[in-house]
Design a protein around this motif. Structure first.
Motif, PDB file in Angstrom:
ATOM      1  N   GLY A 185     137.240  17.393 144.030  1.00 11.93           N
ATOM      2  CA  GLY A 185     136.842  17.415 142.625  1.00 11.93           C
ATOM      3  C   GLY A 185     135.391  17.845 142.447  1.00 11.93           C
TER       4      GLY A 185
ATOM      5  N   ALA B 280     142.668  20.449 142.639  1.00 12.40           N
ATOM      6  CA  ALA B 280     141.794  20.153 141.507  1.00 12.40           C
ATOM      7  C   ALA B 280     141.268  21.432 140.864  1.00 12.40           C
TER       8      ALA B 280
ATOM      9  N   ARG C 128     139.903  13.809 148.155  1.00 13.35           N
ATOM     10  CA  ARG C 128     140.176  14.117 146.749  1.00 13.35           C
ATOM     11  C   ARG C 128     138.889  14.110 145.934  1.00 13.35           C
TER      12      ARG C 128
ATOM     13  N   LEU D  19     145.124  13.398 139.842  1.00 14.08           N
ATOM     14  CA  LEU D  19     144.587  12.594 140.945  1.00 14.08           C
ATOM     15  C   LEU D  19     144.943  11.123 140.769  1.00 14.08           C
TER      16      LEU D  19
ATOM     17  N   SER E 247     143.724  24.260 138.124  1.00 11.15           N
ATOM     18  CA  SER E 247     143.166  24.096 136.773  1.00 11.15           C
ATOM     19  C   SER E 247     142.670  25.417 136.210  1.00 11.15           C
TER      20      SER E 247
ATOM     21  N   SER F  32     135.537  12.808 139.048  1.00 10.04           N
ATOM     22  CA  SER F  32     136.332  12.606 140.261  1.00 10.04           C
ATOM     23  C   SER F  32     136.326  11.137 140.658  1.00 10.04           C
TER      24      SER F  32
ATOM     25  N   ALA G  88     143.081  17.779 136.105  1.00  6.75           N
ATOM     26  CA  ALA G  88     142.986  17.377 137.501  1.00  6.75           C
ATOM     27  C   ALA G  88     142.809  15.865 137.646  1.00  6.75           C
TER      28      ALA G  88
ATOM     29  N   GLN H 110     142.628  19.777 148.573  1.00  4.29           N
ATOM     30  CA  GLN H 110     142.269  19.113 147.318  1.00  4.29           C
ATOM     31  C   GLN H 110     141.490  20.043 146.393  1.00  4.29           C
TER      32      GLN H 110
END
Lengths: 154, 253, 270
Positions: free
Chosen positions: B147, B47, B143, B112, B51, B209, B108, B43
């Motif tokens: 983030g 993320a 996740r 997600l 990016s 997130s 991101a 993850q």
């Protein structure tokens, strides 16, 4: 998750890159090395009539190069003078004893700093040494008063 | 009229409450989620590493614009030499964290939200529930953690590249003295300023997130529902980022 | 399951269950029993809450009244942890497979094993490949879910549902949208898995003819209740209007063709 190894490598590179950026910011755009090494180097002292708006942490520079920081500003009630304690980076250990320390202003509106001009002596400052020759901060009001006085005298 | 306002207010409050509960459920699963570092690495990759290009590009251009505008503005006061410190402080304290968070929400956060929303729409979350695997542990918490780890790092990268951009315009093109540029910057940027930027990055990371996984998880299981969840992710993240930015700035100044 | 509880004859017992969503009553006093080791079919027109029934059995929702017993335990009284323990004994096949899209076929089947046990990698591999072999997709274990056809995805999901040798296998619309070949494959697997592993199966479907081939016992739901039950053959010969309409696919009958509406002519004249 077929390419999980590649994912891990890319992620590792990303995290390293992020920390490198943080390291760059901390070391390159701040004066971290001086403030962190506050126990290193040695101390010099100068007495002033008026320190103006000089602040703790202001740079001490020689010919424009920062060699130290103002560590403490106190007031001596015996002499009625401001006492400025500055910490000089240990690598600058050849400052002549007859050097002078002036409080200067960076730019028109900038902050104040101490500018040390090297003298000609063979003797160098040791820790705790005191500047004999100093020049006070330039206070704008005093300057204007002086100017006004010199104009009216004419 | 007053009825709709009351309804809007109560909806907002209910959303806040639900998101807070959601947050605590994630916290409850964090210890077990931490036992699976591979999921989190995955993850962080999604993320963060994905990016990187947009963050670096935008960082460079934000820095270059800052160089041009800052130079023009400072030149009016005859203090171009302050460009380094002015631009660096602006980037470190405000522009870096905020713009990085907005870009993160767009890149991101939406990914997600739509990913989790699609898992909801295709019964994957229910399937996990029935297989006695808590989706909070397997889907949401990794996740969320990814983030939180990614955004502060992205923020730092954004700021560093931004300063490079300022330097490119200010020093290379407009002729600010190289030494003055850097020494001015060093003279005015304190380690506390960078901490402020870092703290903002972390707080925005938690907020963005959380909003993304919450919106995705509670999305209606239809194509329309997933679309709405992504939109709400961007809007709510942006609003939340700016509100939190004000609050943190007020506290830290 | 656990040895300290006497094995009940029926694995699942549902008694007088009431449930409603958004003011609409789904179940009004539903009562049915699922005997061990048999294939039981739940049939009924769309919208009669067949999927809701499965969610009640797996404890995803709780009835507003009545009891759901699974393996001697009252599902609505279980804590989250107890519920998860119970679910480990249940395998479920979802309508569209519900494979985890970011995992390969192999990892999808291995998923429940990895999550709940600490078996060594070699054993997991053995287990997963055996189950994939049973559904004929051992060769596809490297593929990702998006590379599979609908029928293949459902077979992978079946392998996943039975990888931990559950006591109860639940099939939600296993035949919907499949071509005749895939349908035949699933049908044969259904029977084979039930008999070979000695498990209990619940099949929710409205494919009357396919159900007739495999089910030992069928329930027909309508209006929130069981309206008929019995072996598929007995149901074929049932004389009640609703059962005949459903079994023979008649457009109009007790389940009306038209959604409730005001009078046609007066509506047109408005």
């Amino acid at each position: 998750m077929q390419s999980s190894r590649a994912t891990e490598i890319v992620t590792g590179a990303f995290v390293l890159f992020g920390f490198a950026a943080l390291f760059f910011l901390v070391t390159q755009i701040t004066n971290k090395d001086f403030s962190a090494g506050s126990s290193g180097g040695y101390i010099l002292i100068a007495n002033y009539q008026n320190v103006g708006s000089l602040k703790v942490g202001a740079p001490v520079s020689m010919s424009g190069v920062t060699v130290g920081r103002v560590e403490e500003i106190t007031y001596d009630q015996q002499q009625y003078r401001a006492v400025v304690k500055m910490r000089i980076n240990g690598s600058f250990d050849r400052i002549p004893e007859d050097s002078d320390a002036s409080i200067m202003t960076a730019g028109l509106l900038g902050g104040q700093y101490i500018s040390v001009t090297a003298g000609g002596s063979d003797q160098f400052f040791k820790s705790g040494g005191q500047f004999m020759v100093v020049q006070d901060a330039l206070v704008l009001e005093n300057l204007i008063n002086k100017l006004a006085a010199s104009f009216s005298a004419k | 009229m007053s009825n709709t306002i009351v309804k809007m207010l109560s909806d907002t409050l209910a959303g806040f409450g639900a998101a807070t509960w959601f947050f605590f459920r994630i916290l409850g699963q964090l210890p077990q989620a931490l036992l699976r570092p591979r999921l989190i690495v995955h993850q962080v990759h999604n993320a963060g590493a994905l990016s990187l290009v947009i963050i670096m590009t935008c960082g460079l251009f934000v820095g270059m614009v800052l160089g041009l505008q800052g130079f023009d503005m400072l030149a009016r006061f005859g203090s171009e030499s302050a460009l380094g410190s002015a631009a660096a402080l602006a980037l470190v304290k405000e522009l870096g964290p905020v713009v990085a968070a907005l870009l993160f929400a767009g890149r991101a956060g939406t990914a997600l939200a739509s990913e989790i929303g699609l898992m909801r729409a295709t019964d994957q979350l229910v399937a996990m529930e029935v297989m006695a695997v808590d989706p909070f542990r397997y889907v949401v918490a990794p996740r969320f953690l990814g983030g939180i780890i990614a955004l502060p790092l992205l923020t730092m990268i954004f700021i560093a590249i931004g300063i490079f951009g300022v330097q490119l315009i200010g020093v290379q093109q407009l002729g600010v003295d190289q030494g003055t540029f850097w020494s001015q910057m060093r003279g005015s940027v304190e380690i506390e300023d960078i901490m402020e930027g870092l703290i903002k990055g972390c707080v925005f990371g938690v907020a963005c997130s959380l909003i993304a996984v919450y919106e995705g998880f509670t999305a209606a299981p239809t194509a329309e529902g997933v679309g709405r969840a992504t939109t709400r992710t961007v809007v709510n993240s942006a609003v939340m980022t700016l509100i939190l930015d004000y609050m943190i700035t007020a506290i830290m100044l | 399951m656990t040895s300290d509880r006497p094995k009940t004859f029926n694995l699942v017992e549902i008694s007088d269950v009431h449930y409603s969503i958004g003011g609409r009553d789904i179940f009004k006093g539903l009562t049915l029993e699922i005997p061990r080791g048999k294939i039981t079919a739940i049939m009924g027109p769309s919208g009669t809450g067949k999927t809701t029934l499965l969610r009640l059995i797996t404890g995803q929702i709780r009835p507003s009244r009545g009891k759901v017993w699974v393996d001697g335990q009252d599902v609505s009284r279980l804590s989250r942890q107890e519920l998860y323990l119970l679910r480990q004994q249940i395998g479920m096949l979802f309508q569209n497979g519900a494979l985890l899209t970011d995992l390969s076929v192999f990892e999808n089947v291995a998923f429940p094993v990895r999550e709940h046990t600490d078996l060594p990698e070699a054993l997991i591999r053995h287990l997963v490949l055996t189950k994939l072999q049973a559904v004929g997709l051992r060769g596809a274990h490297r593929l990702m879910p998006h590379e599979l056809s609908g029928g293949m995805a459902r077979r992978v999901a079946l392998a996943r549902a039975m990888v931990r040798d559950p006591d109860l296998l639940i099939y939600d619309e296993p035949f919907a949208g499949l071509d005749p070949i895939s349908m035949g494959v699933i049908l044969r697997l259904l029977r084979k898995v039930n008999d070979a592993l000695g498990i209990t199966s619940i099949v929710v479907s409205h494919d009357v003819d396919e159900i007739a081939l495999v089910a030992d016992h069928s329930y027909i739901l309508a209006g929130g209740k069981v309206v008929a039950s019995g072996s598929p053959k007995a149901l074929k010969n049932d004389q009640s209007a609703l059962v005949r309409q459903f079994m023979n696919g008649l457009p109009d009958g007790p389940v009306p063709f038209h959604y409730p509406a005001p009078d046609y002519y007066s509506d047109l004249l408005d």
